[in-house]
Design a protein around this motif. Structure first.
Motif, PDB file in Angstrom:
ATOM      1  N   GLU A 234       0.361  18.814   0.205  1.00 63.63           N
ATOM      2  CA  GLU A 234      -0.193  20.103  -0.223  1.00 63.63           C
ATOM      3  C   GLU A 234      -1.221  20.621   0.787  1.00 63.63           C
ATOM      4  O   GLU A 234      -1.361  21.844   0.964  1.00 63.63           O
ATOM      5  CB  GLU A 234      -0.847  19.955  -1.604  1.00 63.63           C
ATOM      6  N   LEU A 235      -1.940  19.720   1.457  1.00 66.25           N
ATOM      7  CA  LEU A 235      -2.919  20.140   2.456  1.00 66.25           C
ATOM      8  C   LEU A 235      -2.283  20.363   3.823  1.00 66.25           C
ATOM      9  O   LEU A 235      -2.774  21.167   4.625  1.00 66.25           O
ATOM     10  CB  LEU A 235      -4.046  19.104   2.570  1.00 66.25           C
ATOM     11  N   ALA A 236      -1.197  19.635   4.102  1.00 68.32           N
ATOM     12  CA  ALA A 236      -0.499  19.835   5.371  1.00 68.32           C
ATOM     13  C   ALA A 236       0.081  21.245   5.452  1.00 68.32           C
ATOM     14  O   ALA A 236       0.213  21.812   6.541  1.00 68.32           O
ATOM     15  CB  ALA A 236       0.605  18.792   5.519  1.00 68.32           C
ATOM     16  N   ARG A 237       0.426  21.829   4.277  1.00 65.17           N
ATOM     17  CA  ARG A 237       0.982  23.192   4.237  1.00 65.17           C
ATOM     18  C   ARG A 237      -0.078  24.257   3.967  1.00 65.17           C
ATOM     19  O   ARG A 237       0.214  25.446   3.957  1.00 65.17           O
ATOM     20  CB  ARG A 237       2.047  23.277   3.136  1.00 65.17           C
ATOM     21  N   TYR A 238      -1.311  23.821   3.737  1.00 64.00           N
ATOM     22  CA  TYR A 238      -2.373  24.736   3.316  1.00 64.00           C
ATOM     23  C   TYR A 238      -2.858  25.578   4.501  1.00 64.00           C
ATOM     24  O   TYR A 238      -2.792  25.166   5.662  1.00 64.00           O
ATOM     25  CB  TYR A 238      -3.527  23.928   2.730  1.00 64.00           C
ATOM     26  N   THR A 239      -3.371  26.748   4.194  1.00 69.77           N
ATOM     27  CA  THR A 239      -3.802  27.672   5.258  1.00 69.77           C
ATOM     28  C   THR A 239      -5.046  27.184   5.990  1.00 69.77           C
ATOM     29  O   THR A 239      -5.219  27.467   7.175  1.00 69.77           O
ATOM     30  CB  THR A 239      -4.072  29.061   4.661  1.00 69.77           C
ATOM     31  N   GLU A 240      -5.908  26.459   5.293  1.00 72.98           N
ATOM     32  CA  GLU A 240      -7.125  25.953   5.923  1.00 72.98           C
ATOM     33  C   GLU A 240      -6.858  24.579   6.551  1.00 72.98           C
ATOM     34  O   GLU A 240      -6.290  23.692   5.900  1.00 72.98           O
ATOM     35  CB  GLU A 240      -8.250  25.825   4.897  1.00 72.98           C
ATOM     36  N   ASP A 241      -7.292  24.389   7.794  1.00 76.29           N
ATOM     37  CA  ASP A 241      -7.087  23.103   8.462  1.00 76.29           C
ATOM     38  C   ASP A 241      -8.032  22.027   7.955  1.00 76.29           C
ATOM     39  O   ASP A 241      -7.682  20.845   7.902  1.00 76.29           O
ATOM     40  CB  ASP A 241      -7.272  23.247   9.983  1.00 76.29           C
ATOM     41  N   VAL A 242      -9.242  22.408   7.577  1.00 78.88           N
ATOM     42  CA  VAL A 242     -10.265  21.441   7.157  1.00 78.88           C
ATOM     43  C   VAL A 242     -10.701  21.766   5.733  1.00 78.88           C
ATOM     44  O   VAL A 242     -11.101  22.903   5.435  1.00 78.88           O
ATOM     45  CB  VAL A 242     -11.487  21.476   8.098  1.00 78.88           C
ATOM     46  N   VAL A 243     -10.600  20.768   4.858  1.00 78.16           N
ATOM     47  CA  VAL A 243     -11.059  20.919   3.474  1.00 78.16           C
ATOM     48  C   VAL A 243     -11.871  19.678   3.105  1.00 78.16           C
ATOM     49  O   VAL A 243     -11.814  18.654   3.781  1.00 78.16           O
ATOM     50  CB  VAL A 243      -9.879  21.088   2.488  1.00 78.16           C
ATOM     51  N   HIS A 244     -12.625  19.773   2.022  1.00 81.95           N
ATOM     52  CA  HIS A 244     -13.442  18.655   1.551  1.00 81.95           C
ATOM     53  C   HIS A 244     -12.997  18.300   0.136  1.00 81.95           C
ATOM     54  O   HIS A 244     -13.059  19.138  -0.765  1.00 81.95           O
ATOM     55  CB  HIS A 244     -14.926  19.009   1.592  1.00 81.95           C
ATOM     56  N   ILE A 245     -12.554  17.055  -0.038  1.00 84.80           N
ATOM     57  CA  ILE A 245     -11.960  16.608  -1.297  1.00 84.80           C
ATOM     58  C   ILE A 245     -12.847  15.528  -1.937  1.00 84.80           C
ATOM     59  O   ILE A 245     -13.402  14.666  -1.243  1.00 84.80           O
ATOM     60  CB  ILE A 245     -10.541  16.040  -1.048  1.00 84.80           C
ATOM     61  N   ARG A 246     -12.950  15.582  -3.258  1.00 85.26           N
ATOM     62  CA  ARG A 246     -13.740  14.586  -3.994  1.00 85.26           C
ATOM     63  C   ARG A 246     -13.129  13.193  -3.883  1.00 85.26           C
ATOM     64  O   ARG A 246     -11.912  13.026  -3.940  1.00 85.26           O
ATOM     65  CB  ARG A 246     -13.818  14.952  -5.473  1.00 85.26           C
ATOM     66  N   GLU A 247     -13.989  12.186  -3.737  1.00 84.90           N
ATOM     67  CA  GLU A 247     -13.540  10.803  -3.749  1.00 84.90           C
ATOM     68  C   GLU A 247     -13.300  10.356  -5.187  1.00 84.90           C
ATOM     69  O   GLU A 247     -13.692  11.019  -6.153  1.00 84.90           O
ATOM     70  CB  GLU A 247     -14.571   9.905  -3.056  1.00 84.90           C
ATOM     71  N   TRP A 248     -12.678   9.195  -5.335  1.00 80.21           N
ATOM     72  CA  TRP A 248     -12.272   8.702  -6.649  1.00 80.21           C
ATOM     73  C   TRP A 248     -13.456   8.320  -7.533  1.00 80.21           C
ATOM     74  O   TRP A 248     -13.462   8.579  -8.730  1.00 80.21           O
ATOM     75  CB  TRP A 248     -11.356   7.495  -6.477  1.00 80.21           C
ATOM     76  N   ASP A 249     -14.475   7.714  -6.937  1.00 79.19           N
ATOM     77  CA  ASP A 249     -15.530   7.096  -7.737  1.00 79.19           C
ATOM     78  C   ASP A 249     -16.815   7.908  -7.788  1.00 79.19           C
ATOM     79  O   ASP A 249     -17.905   7.350  -7.880  1.00 79.19           O
ATOM     80  CB  ASP A 249     -15.828   5.685  -7.218  1.00 79.19           C
ATOM     81  N   GLY A 250     -16.711   9.217  -7.730  1.00 83.57           N
ATOM     82  CA  GLY A 250     -17.907  10.039  -7.838  1.00 83.57           C
ATOM     83  C   GLY A 250     -17.648  11.462  -7.388  1.00 83.57           C
ATOM     84  O   GLY A 250     -16.513  11.892  -7.221  1.00 83.57           O
ATOM     85  N   ASP A 251     -18.731  12.197  -7.169  1.00 87.30           N
ATOM     86  CA  ASP A 251     -18.624  13.599  -6.769  1.00 87.30           C
ATOM     87  C   ASP A 251     -18.751  13.793  -5.268  1.00 87.30           C
ATOM     88  O   ASP A 251     -18.719  14.937  -4.794  1.00 87.30           O
ATOM     89  CB  ASP A 251     -19.703  14.425  -7.490  1.00 87.30           C
ATOM     90  N   ARG A 252     -18.932  12.705  -4.531  1.00 83.99           N
ATOM     91  CA  ARG A 252     -19.031  12.839  -3.076  1.00 83.99           C
ATOM     92  C   ARG A 252     -17.712  13.359  -2.508  1.00 83.99           C
ATOM     93  O   ARG A 252     -16.630  12.969  -2.941  1.00 83.99           O
ATOM     94  CB  ARG A 252     -19.366  11.474  -2.460  1.00 83.99           C
ATOM     95  N   ARG A 253     -17.810  14.259  -1.535  1.00 83.06           N
ATOM     96  CA  ARG A 253     -16.623  14.861  -0.935  1.00 83.06           C
ATOM     97  C   ARG A 253     -16.434  14.371   0.492  1.00 83.06           C
ATOM     98  O   ARG A 253     -17.405  14.074   1.191  1.00 83.06           O
ATOM     99  CB  ARG A 253     -16.714  16.390  -0.976  1.00 83.06           C
ATOM    100  N   HIS A 254     -15.175  14.303   0.891  1.00 84.53           N
ATOM    101  CA  HIS A 254     -14.847  13.813   2.227  1.00 84.53           C
ATOM    102  C   HIS A 254     -13.983  14.836   2.943  1.00 84.53           C
ATOM    103  O   HIS A 254     -13.113  15.469   2.360  1.00 84.53           O
ATOM    104  CB  HIS A 254     -14.108  12.473   2.148  1.00 84.53           C
TER     105      HIS A 254
END
Length: 311
Positions: A173-193
Motif C-alpha cells: 500500500e505504501l509502495a503505490r502511495y503518492t508520498e515517498d516518506v511516511v511515518h507509521i505507528r509501531e506495534w507496542d505504542g504510539d511511537r512512529r517510524h
C-alpha cells in the motif's frame, strides 16, 4: 495468615466487603516481569548465546508451563533490548498481519465522511505488526516472542522463511502511495517510524524466541534456520530452585513443599501432562502460612494438580 473459606456457599451478604489475602507473586496486577525469578535450565544459556551470536531465531520446545515464554524476558533485561514484542499464534495468524496492519475499511469510511475533497492520508490506517516492528532499522536489536508457533496454519512457518532470512519486507500500500516518506505507528505504542517507499529493512536482526508445545513437525528448511532447544524434564533440584525463586527458601525447603515436588516429578516421569505453574500454586496454598488443615489439604492438592490432558 491462615486458610479462610472466603466463600461459604450460604448466599448471605456480609456486613462489609471482605478483603482477600495478598495474591501470589506471579498473579499480582499489573503483571510484573519474571526475569528475576526465572531459573535457566541446563543447556539453555548456551542455546540463547548461540542464537544471539548467529542472529538466528531460538525455537524452544517443551510442555506448557515449562518457562519457554519467560526466557525472552530475562534476555531482554540483561541485554537492554527494551520491552518484549509479542506475537501470539492461532490457526488464523498470517505473516501479513505480523508485518503490518492496514484498516482498508476504516479508510474507505473516513473518505466517505470527509467527502471527495477530504484528506486521503493513508498513515492513520496503517500500523506495524509485532514482527514488522522488530524488523525496523534501529541501533539495537528488539526482542520478539512468537508464542505457540505449532498452533499456526501449516504454511506459516514456510511463509516466515523469507522475512527471517532477508530481514526485510515491503508494504504494498505504501509502495503505490503518492508520498515517498511516511511515518507509521509501531506495534507496542504510539511511537512512529519513518518508512521510505514502502520498504522496511532491519539494521540489527532481532532476538526472536519461538515456542512450541511439540504438537507438530516443522519443515526442514524452517528448522535449519533456527537454533533449537528442547526443555529438559524437570528434576527435584531444578524445581526446588524454581520454587525458591518465586517464594523463599522456607517455602521450598519445607517438608510439605518437598513432598509436593517429589510427587510432581514422579508423575511427570510416568508420562502425565503437568505444568510448573500448577506446582507453584500447590506449594503456595499448601506449604505457606495460609495452608489449610490436613482434612482439606488432600482435596486441594488433587484440585490443583489435575492432569492437563483431561478436563
Amino acid at each position: 495468615m491462615t486458610w479462610q473459606p472466603f466463600y461459604a456457599g450460604h448466599g448471605r451478604a456480609p456486613e462489609q466487603a471482605r478483603r482477600l489475602d495478598p495474591a501470589p507473586p506471579w498473579r499480582e496486577f499489573p503483571r510484573r516481569p519474571l526475569h528475576n525469578e526465572f531459573v535457566p535450565l541446563p543447556g539453555l544459556v548456551e542455546a540463547v548465546n548461540a542464537a544471539l551470536l548467529l542472529r538466528r531465531p531460538l525455537l524452544l520446545t517443551g510442555p506448557a508451563g515449562s518457562g519457554k515464554s519467560t526466557v525472552i524476558e530475562q534476555v531482554a533485561v540483561e541485554l537492554g533490548l527494551g520491552p518484549v514484542l509479542r506475537w501470539h499464534i492461532t490457526s488464523r495468524s498470517t505473516l501479513s498481519d505480523a508485518l503490518y496492519r492496514y484498516d482498508a475499511l476504516g479508510r474507505i469510511h473516513a473518505q466517505r465522511l470527509e467527502g471527495r475533497d477530504g484528506s486521503d492520508d493513508i498513515t492513520p490506517f496503517l500500523r506495524m505488526g509485532p514482527l514488522g516492528t522488530a524488523l525496523l532499522p534501529s541501533k539495537h536489536s528488539r526482542a520478539l516472542l512468537v508464542d505457540e508457533i505449532d498452533k499456526s496454519d501449516l504454511d506459516l512457518p514456510s511463509d516466515l522463511l523469507d522475512a527471517l532470512e532477508r530481514g526485510e519486507f515491503e508494504i504494498p500500500e505504501l509502495a503505490r502511495y503518492t508520498e515517498d516518506v511516511v511515518h507509521i505507528r509501531e506495534w507496542d505504542g504510539d511511537r512512529r517510524h519513518q518508512i521510505v517507499r514502502g520498504r522496511v529493512q532491519c539494521s540489527e536482526f532481532p532476538f526472536i524466541v519461538m515456542t512450541s508445545n511439540g504438537e507438530r513437525e516443522f519443515p526442514a528448511a524452517f528448522l535449519r534456520r533456527c537454533v533449537r532447544f528442547t526443555m529438559p524434564q524437570p528434576t527435584v533440584e531444578m524445581l526446588t530452585r524454581v520454587v525458591t525463586a518465586h517464594l523463599d527458601d522456607g517455602a521450598a525447603g519445607s517438608a510439605t513443599s518437598q513432598q509436593l515436588i517429589a510427587t510432581f516429578v514422579a508423575r511427570l516421569e510416568k508420562g502425565e501432562n503437568l505444568a510448573v505453574d500448577q506446582l507453584l500454586n500447590a506449594v503456595y496454598l499448601l506449604s505457606t502460612s495460609i495452608a489449610p488443615d490436613e482434612g482439606r489439604r488432600r482435596d486441594i492438592e488433587e484440585l490443583l494438580l489435575r492432569e492437563l490432558s483431561r478436563a
